[in-house]
Scaffold this motif. Structure first.
Motif, PDB file in Angstrom:
ATOM      1  N   ALA A  26      73.004  18.537  77.620  1.00 56.72           N
ATOM      2  CA  ALA A  26      74.364  18.182  77.213  1.00 56.72           C
ATOM      3  C   ALA A  26      74.365  17.562  75.826  1.00 56.72           C
ATOM      4  N   LEU A  27      73.398  16.670  75.582  1.00 57.55           N
ATOM      5  CA  LEU A  27      73.305  16.048  74.261  1.00 57.55           C
ATOM      6  C   LEU A  27      73.087  17.097  73.185  1.00 57.55           C
ATOM      7  N   ALA A  28      72.161  18.063  73.479  1.00 59.67           N
ATOM      8  CA  ALA A  28      71.882  19.110  72.500  1.00 59.67           C
ATOM      9  C   ALA A  28      73.128  19.941  72.252  1.00 59.67           C
ATOM     10  N   PHE A  29      73.866  20.245  73.357  1.00 53.60           N
ATOM     11  CA  PHE A  29      75.079  21.044  73.180  1.00 53.60           C
ATOM     12  C   PHE A  29      76.069  20.329  72.275  1.00 53.60           C
ATOM     13  N   TYR A  30      76.295  19.009  72.568  1.00 50.89           N
ATOM     14  CA  TYR A  30      77.300  18.310  71.766  1.00 50.89           C
ATOM     15  C   TYR A  30      76.852  18.159  70.327  1.00 50.89           C
ATOM     16  N   MET A  31      75.547  18.016  70.112  1.00 51.76           N
ATOM     17  CA  MET A  31      75.061  17.917  68.741  1.00 51.76           C
ATOM     18  C   MET A  31      75.330  19.218  67.989  1.00 51.76           C
ATOM     19  N   PHE A  32      74.896  20.346  68.585  1.00 53.15           N
ATOM     20  CA  PHE A  32      75.103  21.637  67.914  1.00 53.15           C
ATOM     21  C   PHE A  32      76.591  21.903  67.702  1.00 53.15           C
ATOM     22  N   ALA A  33      77.392  21.644  68.763  1.00 52.91           N
ATOM     23  CA  ALA A  33      78.814  21.960  68.680  1.00 52.91           C
ATOM     24  C   ALA A  33      79.485  21.108  67.611  1.00 52.91           C
ATOM     25  N   PHE A  34      79.157  19.803  67.598  1.00 52.04           N
ATOM     26  CA  PHE A  34      79.788  18.906  66.634  1.00 52.04           C
ATOM     27  C   PHE A  34      79.413  19.299  65.211  1.00 52.04           C
ATOM     28  N   ILE A  35      78.112  19.561  64.981  1.00 56.77           N
ATOM     29  CA  ILE A  35      77.697  19.909  63.611  1.00 56.77           C
ATOM     30  C   ILE A  35      78.312  21.239  63.211  1.00 56.77           C
ATOM     31  N   ALA A  36      78.409  22.197  64.157  1.00 59.30           N
ATOM     32  CA  ALA A  36      78.996  23.499  63.815  1.00 59.30           C
ATOM     33  C   ALA A  36      80.440  23.324  63.380  1.00 59.30           C
ATOM     34  N   VAL A  37      81.204  22.528  64.141  1.00 56.31           N
ATOM     35  CA  VAL A  37      82.619  22.349  63.796  1.00 56.31           C
ATOM     36  C   VAL A  37      82.751  21.591  62.473  1.00 56.31           C
ATOM     37  N   ALA A  38      81.929  20.532  62.323  1.00 55.08           N
ATOM     38  CA  ALA A  38      82.002  19.752  61.087  1.00 55.08           C
ATOM     39  C   ALA A  38      81.642  20.618  59.888  1.00 55.08           C
ATOM     40  N   ALA A  39      80.601  21.458  60.037  1.00 48.76           N
ATOM     41  CA  ALA A  39      80.210  22.342  58.941  1.00 48.76           C
ATOM     42  C   ALA A  39      81.321  23.331  58.642  1.00 48.76           C
ATOM     43  N   GLY A  40      81.997  23.813  59.709  1.00 49.19           N
ATOM     44  CA  GLY A  40      83.111  24.735  59.506  1.00 49.19           C
ATOM     45  C   GLY A  40      84.225  24.091  58.701  1.00 49.19           C
ATOM     46  N   VAL A  41      84.526  22.829  59.009  1.00 48.77           N
ATOM     47  CA  VAL A  41      85.568  22.121  58.247  1.00 48.77           C
ATOM     48  C   VAL A  41      85.140  21.960  56.800  1.00 48.77           C
ATOM     49  N   LEU A  42      83.851  21.624  56.599  1.00 46.52           N
ATOM     50  CA  LEU A  42      83.373  21.409  55.244  1.00 46.52           C
ATOM     51  C   LEU A  42      83.349  22.704  54.435  1.00 46.52           C
ATOM     52  N   VAL A  43      83.180  23.859  55.132  1.00 49.36           N
ATOM     53  CA  VAL A  43      83.189  25.137  54.416  1.00 49.36           C
ATOM     54  C   VAL A  43      84.507  25.303  53.673  1.00 49.36           C
ATOM     55  N   ILE A  44      85.624  24.977  54.360  1.00 50.73           N
ATOM     56  CA  ILE A  44      86.910  25.208  53.701  1.00 50.73           C
ATOM     57  C   ILE A  44      87.342  24.030  52.856  1.00 50.73           C
ATOM     58  N   SER A  45      86.737  22.842  53.045  1.00 49.32           N
ATOM     59  CA  SER A  45      87.237  21.697  52.295  1.00 49.32           C
ATOM     60  C   SER A  45      86.373  21.326  51.093  1.00 49.32           C
ATOM     61  N   SER A  46      85.142  21.834  51.008  1.00 47.87           N
ATOM     62  CA  SER A  46      84.328  21.383  49.877  1.00 47.87           C
ATOM     63  C   SER A  46      84.794  22.067  48.586  1.00 47.87           C
ATOM     64  N   LYS A  47      84.683  21.323  47.495  1.00 44.67           N
ATOM     65  CA  LYS A  47      85.238  21.788  46.226  1.00 44.67           C
ATOM     66  C   LYS A  47      84.377  22.865  45.596  1.00 44.67           C
ATOM     67  N   ASN A  48      83.063  22.748  45.815  1.00 44.00           N
ATOM     68  CA  ASN A  48      82.144  23.664  45.168  1.00 44.00           C
ATOM     69  C   ASN A  48      81.860  24.860  46.073  1.00 44.00           C
ATOM     70  N   PRO A  49      82.097  26.099  45.611  1.00 46.14           N
ATOM     71  CA  PRO A  49      81.900  27.257  46.495  1.00 46.14           C
ATOM     72  C   PRO A  49      80.466  27.409  46.992  1.00 46.14           C
ATOM     73  N   VAL A  50      79.484  26.993  46.157  1.00 45.06           N
ATOM     74  CA  VAL A  50      78.096  27.114  46.623  1.00 45.06           C
ATOM     75  C   VAL A  50      77.849  26.167  47.798  1.00 45.06           C
ATOM     76  N   HIS A  51      78.444  24.966  47.708  1.00 45.81           N
ATOM     77  CA  HIS A  51      78.323  24.049  48.845  1.00 45.81           C
ATOM     78  C   HIS A  51      78.970  24.663  50.078  1.00 45.81           C
ATOM     79  N   SER A  52      80.092  25.371  49.883  1.00 42.88           N
ATOM     80  CA  SER A  52      80.749  26.029  51.011  1.00 42.88           C
ATOM     81  C   SER A  52      79.796  26.993  51.693  1.00 42.88           C
ATOM     82  N   VAL A  53      79.111  27.810  50.885  1.00 37.49           N
ATOM     83  CA  VAL A  53      78.192  28.790  51.475  1.00 37.49           C
ATOM     84  C   VAL A  53      77.081  28.070  52.224  1.00 37.49           C
ATOM     85  N   LEU A  54      76.590  26.969  51.648  1.00 34.92           N
ATOM     86  CA  LEU A  54      75.510  26.232  52.321  1.00 34.92           C
ATOM     87  C   LEU A  54      75.984  25.674  53.664  1.00 34.92           C
TER      88      LEU A  54
END
Lengths: 203, 340
Positions: free
Chosen positions: A5-33
């Motif tokens: 369960a801990l592993a699931f919430y870690m992966f899920a949380f980071i995936a969602v957070a990374a998804g938000v950062l993809v559209i919100s980061s100013k630098n397109p290269v950071h978005s791709v990362l």
């Protein structure tokens, strides 16, 4: 169970957070990362489901090939960020509208899935784990044996798309010098002269 | 308390010990690979190589390491600091995590996963990110050009590598590395699949950016390629990662074609030698070829490199997949029955 369960919430949380950062980061290269980070966490979720083959293929195909090409293109873009930001408010209503439509559609899909009894049963059914087969073997049987015609059809569609892309972008120009390896290799020895040079003397 | 120790703490400690047992020898071999490379190339060019620090120059890697460690790490003012620092870490970490699935001997493997070879393939295909990130974050033309070259090169050669791996997998019937080695008990795959082994080895040269395909760091045109702006420990991490990748690729070649930890013939004096020693010896042999190639061949031109990858290796390996599959099916040599 706790670790899973801990592993699931870690992966899920980071995936969602990374998804938000993809559209919100100013630098397109950071978005791709961040997109790559999201892919990684999706692969982690696949591993937790026991679909290790899909997880590895996700990393090989999306992270190892597709995202490299993304990054390749994005790195070479010469973007004026202030100019890019200026149109933000102008496009906001359109973007919000598209977002709303997508949200509504997802609600309809999820609701329909819940309300239809067959759908509810399908959602409940656990994927059958056949004893003694790895999921690579099971997927292989499914794709290459049972659904081979659909697989071939998908391959044909991709081939046509590829040929189309090549035809659209390929230009024939005059006056371009090209190396023809076969011609070079077929060249005889008459164009080159080999000589034995004695020590202390020139030719 | 005892239960917590048995079910949580001790397994964690144990796995950390196992990781250290793998990582420390890998890092030591990286250090001594640099010395071996200089010694071997020295011998091939009728020089002595490093011979001042310690007996036969054996402490040279330690001296080099100490020098790099004590140097200042400079972050260029135009650089993107986060990505700039992340890049060497990514390269180094990727070079180490791949070792988790490599079988050193019978049962001597950290994670014996079902899709081991795919995991290795995935990790090696990620190596390009370290270089791309370094090239972009440095904000320097040379570094950027080196990174672009590297990305194109690694993506190109991965395709044919994938097909070569498929030919091996067809003969094994499993993606598990231990199963791949076990399938070679009677005959190493280098004999029936010799052309594939050659293609695979050349592709690993391109994948690790080694000579004659070291265009990403062609010092004559790009100064040093993607790592021009790096100094001190960050540079050392790139260096370590690159050499650890060489060892890893040699390990992959050994597992796929040279029978992993198995002796060449299962006869008396040969099977007394333990498996990990055979494995290390085969890796050392592959590494020697890496160095030998470096001392022998001139660097490829970029268009020649791309031609070799896409117009020669790709059709050849694709053709080989069809031929191997056809032969196995015709003669009924398929390792697992066709799923019905």
């Amino acid at each position: 169970m706790i670790v899973e369960a801990l592993a699931f919430y870690m992966f899920a949380f980071i995936a969602v957070a990374a998804g938000v950062l993809v559209i919100s980061s100013k630098n397109p290269v950071h978005s791709v990362l961040f997109l790559i980070l999201a892919f990684f966490n999706a692969a982690g979720l696949f591993v937790l489901l026991g679909a290790e083959f899909l997880a590895m293929i996700l990393v090989v195909v999306y992270v190892g090939a597709v995202a490299v090409l993304f990054m390749f293109v994005v790195m070479m873009l010469d973007i004026n960020f202030t100019q890019l930001r200026s149109g933000f408010l102008q496009y906001l209503p359109l973007g919000a509208l598209i977002g709303l439509i997508l949200l509504a559609e997802m609600v309809v899909v999820a609701g329909g899935w819940q309300s239809i009894s067959a759908g509810a049963q399908m959602a409940k059914a656990v994927a059958p784990i056949i004893e003694g087969t790895t999921n690579t073997h099971a997927l292989g049987g499914l794709i290459y044996t049972h659904n081979v015609y659909l697989f071939q059809a998908a391959g044909m569609i991709l081939l046509v798309a590829m040929i189309g892309a090549i035809v659209l972008t390929h230009r024939r120009r005059d006056g371009v010098k090209k190396q023809r390896i076969a011609d070079q290799n077929a060249r005889g020895t008459d164009t080159v002269e080999t000589r034995k040079v004695e020590v202390g003397k020139g030719i | 308390m005892v239960e917590a120790w048995n079910s949580w703490i001790w397994p964690t400690v144990w796995i950390v010990i196992k990781i250290l047992v793998i990582v420390v020898p890998v890092l030591l071999s990286v250090a001594y690979l640099t010395l071996a490379e200089r010694k071997v190339i020295g011998a091939m060019q009728l020089r002595k190589g490093p011979n001042i620090v310690g007996p036969f120059g054996l402490f040279q890697p330690l001296a080099d390491g100490a020098k790099l460690f004590l140097k200042e790490m400079i972050i260029p003012s135009g650089a993107n600091p986060g990505v700039f620092i992340l890049a060497p870490c990514v390269t180094f970490a990727l070079a180490l995590i791949a070792w988790a699935v490599i079988p050193f001997g019978e049962g001597l493997v950290l994670a014996d996963i079902n899709v081991g070879i795919l995991y290795l393939f995935a990790v090696s295909s990620l190596g390009v990110y370290g270089i791309l990130m370094a090239g972009w974050a440095s904000n320097s033309r040379y570094a950027f050009l080196g990174a672009l070259r590297s990305a194109a090169q690694m993506v190109s050669y991965e395709v044919s590598m994938g097909f070569v791996i498929i030919t091996v997998l067809l003969c094994v019937g499993s993606l598990n590395l231990t199963a791949i080695v076990e399938a070679q008990r009677d005959l190493w795959f280098v004999i029936p699949l010799f052309p594939m082994a050659v293609i695979f080895f050349i592709s690993t040269l391109a994948e690790t950016n080694r000579h004659p395909f070291d265009l990403p760091e062609a010092e004559a045109e790009l100064v040093a390629g993607y790592n021009v702006e790096y100094s001190g420990m960050a540079f050392a991490l790139f260096f370590l990662g690159e050499y650890a990748n060489m060892i890893l690729m040699s390990g992959m070649t050994t597992v796929l074609f040279l029978g992993g930890w198995l002796p060449p013939l299962d006869i008396e004096p040969l099977n007394w030698i333990p498996g990990p020693i055979w494995f290390a010896a085969k890796i050392a042999f592959c590494l020697f070829i890496f160095i030998w190639v470096r001392a022998t061949f001139p660097r490829y031109r970029y268009d020649q490199l791309m031609r070799l990858g896409w117009k020669v290796f790709l059709p050849l390996s694709l053709f080989a997949v069809a031929v191997v599959a056809g032969v196995l099916l015709t003669f009924g040599w398929l390792p697992t029955p066709v799923a019905g």
